[in-house]
Motif scaffolding. Structure first.
Motif, PDB file in Angstrom:
ATOM      1  N   PRO A   1     -19.062  12.729  21.045  1.00 60.52           N
ATOM      2  CA  PRO A   1     -20.464  12.342  21.265  1.00 60.52           C
ATOM      3  C   PRO A   1     -21.508  13.398  20.915  1.00 60.52           C
ATOM      4  N   LEU A   2     -21.098  14.629  20.577  1.00 58.95           N
ATOM      5  CA  LEU A   2     -22.062  15.697  20.333  1.00 58.95           C
ATOM      6  C   LEU A   2     -22.092  16.095  18.865  1.00 58.95           C
ATOM      7  N   ILE A   3     -23.210  16.701  18.466  1.00 60.42           N
ATOM      8  CA  ILE A   3     -23.357  17.311  17.143  1.00 60.42           C
ATOM      9  C   ILE A   3     -23.479  18.816  17.346  1.00 60.42           C
ATOM     10  N   CYS A   4     -22.699  19.591  16.619  1.00 57.44           N
ATOM     11  CA  CYS A   4     -22.595  21.032  16.869  1.00 57.44           C
ATOM     12  C   CYS A   4     -23.069  21.853  15.679  1.00 57.44           C
ATOM     13  N   ASP A   5     -23.472  23.081  16.002  1.00 55.86           N
ATOM     14  CA  ASP A   5     -23.739  24.110  14.999  1.00 55.86           C
ATOM     15  C   ASP A   5     -23.300  25.445  15.607  1.00 55.86           C
ATOM     16  N   PRO A   6     -23.406  26.562  14.909  1.00 60.52           N
ATOM     17  CA  PRO A   6     -22.923  27.845  15.464  1.00 60.52           C
ATOM     18  C   PRO A   6     -23.602  28.277  16.749  1.00 60.52           C
ATOM     19  N   TYR A   7     -24.765  27.687  17.091  1.00 64.02           N
ATOM     20  CA  TYR A   7     -25.500  28.106  18.283  1.00 64.02           C
ATOM     21  C   TYR A   7     -25.205  27.230  19.503  1.00 64.02           C
ATOM     22  N   GLY A   8     -24.739  25.995  19.271  1.00 66.40           N
ATOM     23  CA  GLY A   8     -24.487  25.111  20.396  1.00 66.40           C
ATOM     24  C   GLY A   8     -24.271  23.679  19.950  1.00 66.40           C
ATOM     25  N   CYS A   9     -24.248  22.768  20.926  1.00 61.71           N
ATOM     26  CA  CYS A   9     -24.014  21.351  20.654  1.00 61.71           C
ATOM     27  C   CYS A   9     -25.007  20.511  21.456  1.00 61.71           C
ATOM     28  N   ARG A  10     -25.339  19.330  20.890  1.00 60.49           N
ATOM     29  CA  ARG A  10     -26.243  18.401  21.551  1.00 60.49           C
ATOM     30  C   ARG A  10     -25.735  16.979  21.410  1.00 60.49           C
ATOM     31  N   GLY A  11     -26.106  16.142  22.414  1.00 61.80           N
ATOM     32  CA  GLY A  11     -25.766  14.731  22.316  1.00 61.80           C
ATOM     33  C   GLY A  11     -26.045  14.021  23.619  1.00 61.80           C
ATOM     34  N   GLN A  12     -25.749  12.712  23.643  1.00 64.10           N
ATOM     35  CA  GLN A  12     -25.945  11.909  24.841  1.00 64.10           C
ATOM     36  C   GLN A  12     -24.608  11.372  25.334  1.00 64.10           C
ATOM     37  N   ILE A  13     -24.405  11.459  26.659  1.00 69.42           N
ATOM     38  CA  ILE A  13     -23.202  10.924  27.293  1.00 69.42           C
ATOM     39  C   ILE A  13     -23.638  10.045  28.459  1.00 69.42           C
ATOM     40  N   ASN A  14     -23.303   8.780  28.398  1.00 73.28           N
ATOM     41  CA  ASN A  14     -23.641   7.822  29.462  1.00 73.28           C
ATOM     42  C   ASN A  14     -25.124   7.878  29.837  1.00 73.28           C
TER      43      ASN A  14
END
Length: 700
Positions: A604-617
């Motif tokens: 569910p997340l999109i990542c890069d070298p600095y971190g990840c983001r996304g929506q869960i429930n």
């Protein structure tokens, strides 16, 4: 109303003969309450409550008027009193066994101690040290014992006093809220720290102390066994004869567990019972060969005495661990019953044995081996009490063929009943069940019962004369077949049934339902069967955490829509990762890792070298690996998990979990819905107890 009252009276009256069977259950409830508390209660609490209810009961017993209400009150007071006694026993035991727990990592540090036990492992040895002197620790802060791994130990023996440079760590807490608490187990074993040796130990005192002579004897046995046998059978034989299981290879352990044969290596009731049975049978047979003894002496009682003594020696030889102590108590009661012409197989005997064990070591209640062994014995006694009339008729005038068939039927039924009885405990504690356990036990148990254990008993007698070569090769052959069976059955498709974990209260409810159905006389048991299946349904639909964060933030897991865990960092905290997968009912080989950049299907997340983001429930989640990332994510995220410290005053996220949060609270578990975020932490669930001393709560 009158009919309901009559029904209740009839049900309770029918239980008079079984009242004693409820004593260990009530005693266990008191122990369970003590361990479930989130704060250590005052030492006087358990004893004071017990005295209060004793006095209350005495006052009630002085009234001559007897009514249903008074009887009900008296029974209730007696039940609460037994619970209070269990609570007091657990409380007193916890304080008597008190050992300081290491508060923070110490590395490197000078350690001086006496080797209390030494166990070979795949790489080096594992030692338990006592009588410790640890650099930079005052005597009142020094644990009673520590457990260390040493790579090279050719010259080390039990009883030696050694000095070396080591790295020490606090005993690890649960990997997730409500998971197994290794720190509590270590506390009750008086182990206050674990670690490893940096340098080869220097021997300061070579002469073993007298009380360690048994441990020295175990090392001699290991040497003799190693000279006559080869691995992997060698490590199994050493485990069976000395109780040292550290050298058993991981692949063999896995095969034994997955085939349902792990109980053959867990030195407990099976082995102590087999040793006692072998000695009992052959002692009785030898005495029966003498007509004078057979006609004029109670040779059966003598044989029981020899068997009890032999079981005691075997228990001491394999280390007298808590499981073997329990097994010795149970075996001793059986042999004493034979001596007094009583039935050695009864639920009263099981209840009495459980009471004795729980009184002296209340922490056993939380032990898997205690739960499984008593569950198996109770189920087998109940089953064979039920089928005894039919079994006796089948054995009457049976020929050789029928007796052989009945033997294998008995082994099959025993394995099936014991497997079903312990299955619930295996599913709760290990989240797996060996589907083909019956097949594996049909082959392995006869080999263990008729070849391995009898020859092990004989080998003890042959080793002082140096002729153990007569028996050890045969034992090696039989153990080889047991291992081959384990690996074959474990390799079958679908050999292990995996399920996700479920809450503790559901497990306790299931156990109480099963116990009541086995011992209750009356109609209530049929309603409990319905309740049991309701609890099964609740366990099936229990929702696992959507997010898990380890106590070091090095490992984070997310649960996708298919219920599979995705792990951030597959290399760090490997032990924690394996346990998370197991708790989720997922094969450890099926490890799914977060992408380093971008995203992948089902994640569910999109990542890069600095971190990840996304929506869960419906909740916005951001995972930050660096300071720059969390500073950007604070304005966007509902939940922020950061591997670096976060300034809460500058962050607008509703829920923040950073390095200092897990340092204070341990591992986190989060359940997400569009409107709510439910959070549990290790320290929040288990609270501040005698065994939860950490560097974090020590400062509070």
């Amino acid at each position: 109303m009158q009919k309901i009252q009559e029904l209740i009276v009839a049900e309770l009256t029918a239980q008079k003969s079984r009242a004693f069977l409820w004593l260990p259950v009530l005693f266990s409830i008191g122990i369970a309450v003590y361990f479930a508390l989130e704060a250590e209660p005052p030492l006087w609490l358990g004893a004071s409550l017990s005295l209060f209810f004793i006095g209350f009961g005495l006052v009630l017993s002085r009234h001559r008027e007897i009514s249903i209400i008074r009887k009900t009150v008296f029974i209730s007071v007696a039940a609460i009193l037994i619970c209070c006694l269990g609570f007091a026993a657990a409380q007193i035991r916890s304080h008597l066994i008190y050992t300081p727990m290491l508060l923070k990592k110490m590395s490197p540090v000078g350690v001086t101690g006496t080797i209390e036990s030494i166990e070979p492992v795949e790489k080096g040895s594992r030692v338990i040290l006592g009588h410790l002197d640890i650099e930079r620790l005052d005597p009142e802060q020094t644990p009673r014992k520590i457990r260390l791994s040493i790579r090279k130990d050719e010259a080390l023996k039990a009883g030696q006093r050694i000095k070396f440079l080591a790295g020490l760590n606090p005993a690890s807490g649960p990997v997730a809220p409500a998971a197994f608490d290794f720190q509590r187990m270590a506390y009750f074993e008086s182990i206050g720290a674990v670690g490893f040796a940096y340098t080869q130990p220097e021997i300061l005192e070579a002469s073993p102390q007298k009380f360690l002579s048994l441990k020295k004897l175990r090392q001699k046995l290991e040497t003799k066994i190693s000279a006559k046998t080869d691995d992997p059978q060698q490590s199994i034989i050493i485990a069976l004869m000395t109780g040292q299981r550290g050298a058993v290879q991981d692949q063999d352990w896995d095969a034994l567990r997955q085939s349902g044969l792990a109980h053959l290596l867990a030195i407990s009731g099976l082995h102590v019972g087999m040793v006692a049975g072998v000695i009992f049978f052959f002692a009785w047979l030898l005495m029966a060969c003498s007509s004078r003894l057979a006609l004029h002496c109670p040779i059966k009682k003598y044989a029981a005495g020899f068997a009890l003594f032999g079981a005691f020696l075997y228990t001491m030889m394999v280390g007298a661990t808590i499981p073997t102590q329990r097994a010795l108590i149970m075996t001793g009661l059986v042999m004493v019953a034979i001596m007094f012409d009583r039935s050695p197989f009864s639920l009263r005997l099981v209840a009495f044995a459980a009471l004795v064990v729980l009184f002296f070591s209340p922490e056993s209640l939380t032990s898997v081996s205690f739960q499984m062994s008593f569950a198996a014995v109770t189920a087998l006694i109940c089953f064979y009490e039920w089928v005894r009339p039919v079994w006796i008729r089948l054995h009457r005038k049976a020929g050789v063929t029928r007796r052989v068939v009945l033997y294998f039927a008995g082994v099959s039924l025993t394995t099936l009943i014991a497997g079903l009885a312990t299955g619930l405990f295996a599913l709760y504690h290990f989240q797996n069940y060996a589907v083909y356990g019956l097949l594996a036990n049909m082959i392995a148990v006869p080999l263990m019962a008729f070849i391995v254990m009898p020859l092990i008993v004989l080998s003890y007698g042959l080793m002082p004369w140096g002729v153990e070569g007569l028996t050890l090769p045969i034992i090696e052959w039989a153990v080889g077949w047991i291992l081959a069976t384990a690996h074959y059955v474990a390799g079958l498709k679908g050999s292990v049934w995996l399920i996700p974990s479920f809450p503790h209260w559901i497990f306790i409810g299931m156990v109480l339902c099963l116990w009541t159905m086995m011992v209750w006389k009356g109609r209530i048991k049929y309603f409990l069967l319905l309740l049991f299946f309701i609890l099964v349904g609740l366990a099936t639909f229990y929702k696992q955490p959507d997010i898990l964060v380890s106590s070091k933030v090095d490992l984070i897991s997310l649960r996708d829509n298919q219920g599979q865990l995705w792990l951030f960092s597959g290399r760090k905290e490997r032990y924690t990762a394996e346990n998370w997968l197991r708790l989720n009912g997922q094969d450890s080989k099926d490890k799914r890792l977060w992408p380093r950049e971008g995203s992948v299907a089902d994640f569910p997340l999109i990542c890069d070298p600095y971190g990840c983001r996304g929506q869960i429930n419906g909740q916005k989640l951001a995972v930050a690996f660096q300071n720059k990332a969390w500073q950007e994510d604070c304005a966007w995220a509902d939940i922020l998990i950061s591997q670096t410290p976060v300034n809460d005053k500058k962050c607008a996220a509703k829920t923040i979990i950073d390095y200092f949060d897990v340092w204070r609270s341990g591992a986190y578990a989060l359940w997400l819905t569009p409107n709510k975020i439910k959070i549990q932490t290790v320290e929040g669930v288990r609270g501040k107890r005698l065994w939860t001393q950490t560097s974090a709560n020590a400062k509070d």
